[in-house]
Design a protein around this motif. Structure first.
Motif, PDB file in Angstrom:
ATOM      1  N   TYR A 158     -44.895 -65.498 -30.651  1.00 45.43           N
ATOM      2  CA  TYR A 158     -43.618 -64.897 -31.009  1.00 45.43           C
ATOM      3  C   TYR A 158     -43.137 -65.473 -32.343  1.00 45.43           C
ATOM      4  O   TYR A 158     -43.245 -66.677 -32.600  1.00 45.43           O
ATOM      5  N   GLU A 159     -42.596 -64.590 -33.154  1.00 41.70           N
ATOM      6  CA  GLU A 159     -41.943 -65.007 -34.382  1.00 41.70           C
ATOM      7  C   GLU A 159     -40.540 -65.530 -34.070  1.00 41.70           C
ATOM      8  O   GLU A 159     -40.000 -65.273 -32.995  1.00 41.70           O
ATOM      9  N   PRO A 160     -39.947 -66.284 -34.990  1.00 43.78           N
ATOM     10  CA  PRO A 160     -38.576 -66.771 -34.734  1.00 43.78           C
ATOM     11  C   PRO A 160     -37.583 -65.648 -34.437  1.00 43.78           C
ATOM     12  O   PRO A 160     -36.698 -65.808 -33.590  1.00 43.78           O
ATOM     13  N   ALA A 161     -37.726 -64.501 -35.108  1.00 39.79           N
ATOM     14  CA  ALA A 161     -36.811 -63.387 -34.834  1.00 39.79           C
ATOM     15  C   ALA A 161     -36.996 -62.851 -33.421  1.00 39.79           C
ATOM     16  O   ALA A 161     -36.018 -62.464 -32.755  1.00 39.79           O
ATOM     17  N   ASP A 162     -38.254 -62.848 -32.939  1.00 39.21           N
ATOM     18  CA  ASP A 162     -38.501 -62.397 -31.575  1.00 39.21           C
ATOM     19  C   ASP A 162     -37.850 -63.323 -30.563  1.00 39.21           C
ATOM     20  O   ASP A 162     -37.278 -62.878 -29.549  1.00 39.21           O
ATOM     21  N   ARG A 163     -37.917 -64.596 -30.802  1.00 34.74           N
ATOM     22  CA  ARG A 163     -37.325 -65.557 -29.874  1.00 34.74           C
ATOM     23  C   ARG A 163     -35.807 -65.395 -29.826  1.00 34.74           C
ATOM     24  O   ARG A 163     -35.198 -65.454 -28.749  1.00 34.74           O
ATOM     25  N   VAL A 164     -35.188 -65.194 -30.992  1.00 36.33           N
ATOM     26  CA  VAL A 164     -33.734 -65.008 -31.014  1.00 36.33           C
ATOM     27  C   VAL A 164     -33.347 -63.751 -30.236  1.00 36.33           C
ATOM     28  O   VAL A 164     -32.382 -63.744 -29.457  1.00 36.33           O
TER      29      VAL A 164
ATOM     30  N   LEU B 126     -33.792 -64.884 -43.786  1.00 33.22           N
ATOM     31  CA  LEU B 126     -33.646 -63.467 -44.143  1.00 33.22           C
ATOM     32  C   LEU B 126     -34.502 -62.580 -43.256  1.00 33.22           C
ATOM     33  O   LEU B 126     -34.058 -61.496 -42.835  1.00 33.22           O
ATOM     34  N   SER B 127     -35.716 -63.029 -42.920  1.00 34.06           N
ATOM     35  CA  SER B 127     -36.580 -62.236 -42.040  1.00 34.06           C
ATOM     36  C   SER B 127     -36.004 -62.132 -40.640  1.00 34.06           C
ATOM     37  O   SER B 127     -36.103 -61.093 -39.971  1.00 34.06           O
ATOM     38  N   ILE B 128     -35.353 -63.209 -40.152  1.00 33.22           N
ATOM     39  CA  ILE B 128     -34.727 -63.173 -38.818  1.00 33.22           C
ATOM     40  C   ILE B 128     -33.581 -62.182 -38.807  1.00 33.22           C
ATOM     41  O   ILE B 128     -33.418 -61.385 -37.870  1.00 33.22           O
ATOM     42  N   VAL B 129     -32.775 -62.194 -39.851  1.00 29.12           N
ATOM     43  CA  VAL B 129     -31.633 -61.260 -39.908  1.00 29.12           C
ATOM     44  C   VAL B 129     -32.129 -59.819 -39.947  1.00 29.12           C
ATOM     45  O   VAL B 129     -31.581 -58.926 -39.272  1.00 29.12           O
ATOM     46  N   ARG B 130     -33.168 -59.558 -40.714  1.00 33.92           N
ATOM     47  CA  ARG B 130     -33.701 -58.194 -40.789  1.00 33.92           C
ATOM     48  C   ARG B 130     -34.219 -57.719 -39.436  1.00 33.92           C
ATOM     49  O   ARG B 130     -33.980 -56.578 -39.034  1.00 33.92           O
ATOM     50  N   ALA B 131     -34.948 -58.612 -38.726  1.00 31.72           N
ATOM     51  CA  ALA B 131     -35.466 -58.220 -37.409  1.00 31.72           C
ATOM     52  C   ALA B 131     -34.350 -57.953 -36.422  1.00 31.72           C
ATOM     53  O   ALA B 131     -34.412 -57.002 -35.620  1.00 31.72           O
ATOM     54  N   LEU B 132     -33.273 -58.762 -36.456  1.00 28.79           N
ATOM     55  CA  LEU B 132     -32.142 -58.537 -35.547  1.00 28.79           C
ATOM     56  C   LEU B 132     -31.444 -57.225 -35.846  1.00 28.79           C
ATOM     57  O   LEU B 132     -31.064 -56.467 -34.931  1.00 28.79           O
ATOM     58  N   VAL B 133     -31.266 -56.920 -37.130  1.00 25.72           N
ATOM     59  CA  VAL B 133     -30.624 -55.655 -37.482  1.00 25.72           C
ATOM     60  C   VAL B 133     -31.471 -54.469 -37.036  1.00 25.72           C
ATOM     61  O   VAL B 133     -30.958 -53.452 -36.525  1.00 25.72           O
ATOM     62  N   ARG B 134     -32.774 -54.598 -37.215  1.00 22.68           N
ATOM     63  CA  ARG B 134     -33.668 -53.504 -36.811  1.00 22.68           C
ATOM     64  C   ARG B 134     -33.624 -53.288 -35.299  1.00 22.68           C
ATOM     65  O   ARG B 134     -33.632 -52.155 -34.810  1.00 22.68           O
ATOM     66  N   ASN B 135     -33.554 -54.366 -34.542  1.00 23.93           N
ATOM     67  CA  ASN B 135     -33.498 -54.236 -33.080  1.00 23.93           C
ATOM     68  C   ASN B 135     -32.144 -53.715 -32.611  1.00 23.93           C
ATOM     69  O   ASN B 135     -32.064 -52.953 -31.633  1.00 23.93           O
ATOM     70  N   LEU B 136     -31.079 -54.135 -33.293  1.00 25.41           N
ATOM     71  CA  LEU B 136     -29.751 -53.679 -32.879  1.00 25.41           C
ATOM     72  C   LEU B 136     -29.559 -52.186 -33.113  1.00 25.41           C
ATOM     73  O   LEU B 136     -28.763 -51.525 -32.410  1.00 25.41           O
ATOM     74  N   THR B 137     -30.259 -51.636 -34.096  1.00 26.71           N
ATOM     75  CA  THR B 137     -30.112 -50.196 -34.351  1.00 26.71           C
ATOM     76  C   THR B 137     -30.683 -49.347 -33.224  1.00 26.71           C
ATOM     77  O   THR B 137     -30.320 -48.168 -33.076  1.00 26.71           O
ATOM     78  N   THR B 138     -31.560 -49.925 -32.407  1.00 28.76           N
ATOM     79  CA  THR B 138     -32.116 -49.170 -31.274  1.00 28.76           C
ATOM     80  C   THR B 138     -31.235 -49.198 -30.042  1.00 28.76           C
ATOM     81  O   THR B 138     -31.482 -48.451 -29.095  1.00 28.76           O
ATOM     82  N   VAL B 139     -30.205 -50.057 -30.030  1.00 30.03           N
ATOM     83  CA  VAL B 139     -29.347 -50.173 -28.841  1.00 30.03           C
ATOM     84  C   VAL B 139     -28.525 -48.900 -28.605  1.00 30.03           C
ATOM     85  O   VAL B 139     -28.465 -48.386 -27.471  1.00 30.03           O
ATOM     86  N   PRO B 140     -27.850 -48.312 -29.604  1.00 31.86           N
ATOM     87  CA  PRO B 140     -27.069 -47.083 -29.320  1.00 31.86           C
ATOM     88  C   PRO B 140     -27.928 -45.937 -28.780  1.00 31.86           C
ATOM     89  O   PRO B 140     -27.501 -45.205 -27.880  1.00 31.86           O
ATOM     90  N   ALA B 141     -29.145 -45.808 -29.299  1.00 29.22           N
ATOM     91  CA  ALA B 141     -30.006 -44.725 -28.810  1.00 29.22           C
ATOM     92  C   ALA B 141     -30.376 -44.937 -27.361  1.00 29.22           C
ATOM     93  O   ALA B 141     -30.431 -43.975 -26.566  1.00 29.22           O
ATOM     94  N   ALA B 142     -30.622 -46.181 -26.960  1.00 23.68           N
ATOM     95  CA  ALA B 142     -30.973 -46.446 -25.560  1.00 23.68           C
ATOM     96  C   ALA B 142     -29.786 -46.230 -24.632  1.00 23.68           C
ATOM     97  O   ALA B 142     -29.943 -45.785 -23.487  1.00 23.68           O
TER      98      ALA B 142
END
Length: 361
Positions: A50-56, A3-19
């Motif tokens: 690095y956390e597992p979410a960072d590695r992914v 669940l923590s990995i999924v949350r980190a990926l979603v949080r990072n993906l939300t920054t892609v459109p702005a960039a």
């Protein structure tokens, strides 16, 4: 963890459109600022955790950046990125059920069946057991059967011991009669002895006599009376089981040997060798003698006779599928009687000490 990995990926993906929507000059300036910040951090920190979410996330971004630029962009080496990517693939294609090399082991239920066949058939070797298993739908090699028997400590068929007393008694039940003495004390503490016989096949119980002085001559006399009473069934009997009591003399054995009945002596202090007779003695004590005060020999004989009449004519037996010993009818499925239309009649035995119940329409 997941669940923590999924949350980190979603949080990072939300920054892609702005960039993506920023201007090129702003993005280049931000990239330069981030590179400088990474360089400063590398000089201060010996190892980055690095956390597992960072590695992914980094492993996913590495697919969008040319490999020759990985060393300048990422804080880890290209080898580390490739290792992270291989771990992601391994987690995707990992099989939960790993199989050991070689032939699969024999199922536990088949092993139990092999041991059961060997236990119940003392003359069967491993090849005979293997053939029986094949007929039952369990194909198995004879060598495997031998290994299972050897591991269980079971000797080959010719070296196994003979049948046990239980196996012998079961196989010869219809031709066996057993004898034993039981003692009872009167209300005046006088010791009496009763000689009883029981047929193994039908569980029919016979009272030979009751006396305070069980001599050898008295025992022989009771044996002759029983032989005359069982004249119609003596042709079926082949063995008489008795213990090594001195009251059983040679004359006693001759009474039964005259009708071709062999005498089997139970081992010393081995009640299991005469288990059926020992059990009926216990039944007499629990259901009758422990609940009745005996006055004298005549009273003891009358009480035992009445109980034995109930025992043979009415009392159900598990070994006979709940039929009494005197019943020759085959067992039939039980029918549920309607208690509103059928009346249950009670017949007291021994003054109400035991009751017999019958259905009366």
């Amino acid at each position: 963890m997941l669940l923590s990995i999924v949350r980190a990926l979603v949080r990072n993906l939300t920054t892609v459109p702005a960039a993506v929507l920023r201007s090129r000059a702003a993005k280049d300036a931000e990239v330069l600022a981030l590179r400088h910040e990474n360089a400063v951090l590398r000089r201060q920190i010996a190892r980055v955790r690095y956390e597992p979410a960072d590695r992914v996330w980094l492993a996913a971004l590495s697919r969008l950046i040319p490999r020759d630029r990985w060393r300048q962009v990422f804080a880890v080496t290209p080898t580390t990125l490739l290792r992270w990517h291989r771990q992601l693939l391994a987690q995707k294609w990992t099989f939960t059920q790993s199989r050991r090399p070689g032939r699969p082991s024999t199922a536990p239920i088949v092993k139990q069946l092999i041991l059961r066949l060997a236990r119940e058939n003392s003359t069967w070797g491993h090849r005979r057991i293997q053939g029986e298993l094949t007929n039952l739908g369990y194909p198995i090699a004879p060598s495997t059967v031998w290994e299972i028997l050897h591991a269980a400590g079971i000797d080959p068929a010719p070296q196994r011991s003979g049948p046990t007393w239980r196996q012998f008694l079961t196989a010869q039940a219809h031709g066996i009669i057993a004898a034993d003495f039981l003692h009872l004390d009167t209300i005046s503490l006088k010791r009496l002895y009763a000689l009883v016989f029981i047929e193994h096949g039908t569980r029919r119980l016979h009272l030979a006599g009751v006396t305070a002085h069980p001599t050898a001559q008295w025992t022989v006399h009771q044996a002759r009376n029983l032989a005359m009473a069982l004249e119609c069934r003596m042709n079926w009997l082949r063995f008489l089981i008795r213990d090594r009591d001195s009251k059983y003399t040679r004359s006693f054995d001759s009474v039964f040997e005259a009708d071709d009945v062999a005498i089997l002596l139970s081992p010393p202090r081995a009640p299991r060798a005469n288990a059926i007779c020992e059990r009926v003695v216990g039944t007499l004590r629990r259901e009758l003698l422990d609940r009745t005060l005996i006055y004298n020999e005549a009273h003891a004989h009358a009480v035992l006779t009445e109980y034995i009449h109930h025992y043979n004519g009415h009392r159900p037996h598990q070994s006979r599928q709940q039929l009494p010993p005197d019943s020759d009818l085959p067992p039939t499925p039980a029918t549920v009687a309607n208690l509103q239309t059928h009346r249950i009649r009670c017949q007291p035995v021994l003054g109400g000490l035991i009751n017999e119940y019958q259905s009366a329409a």
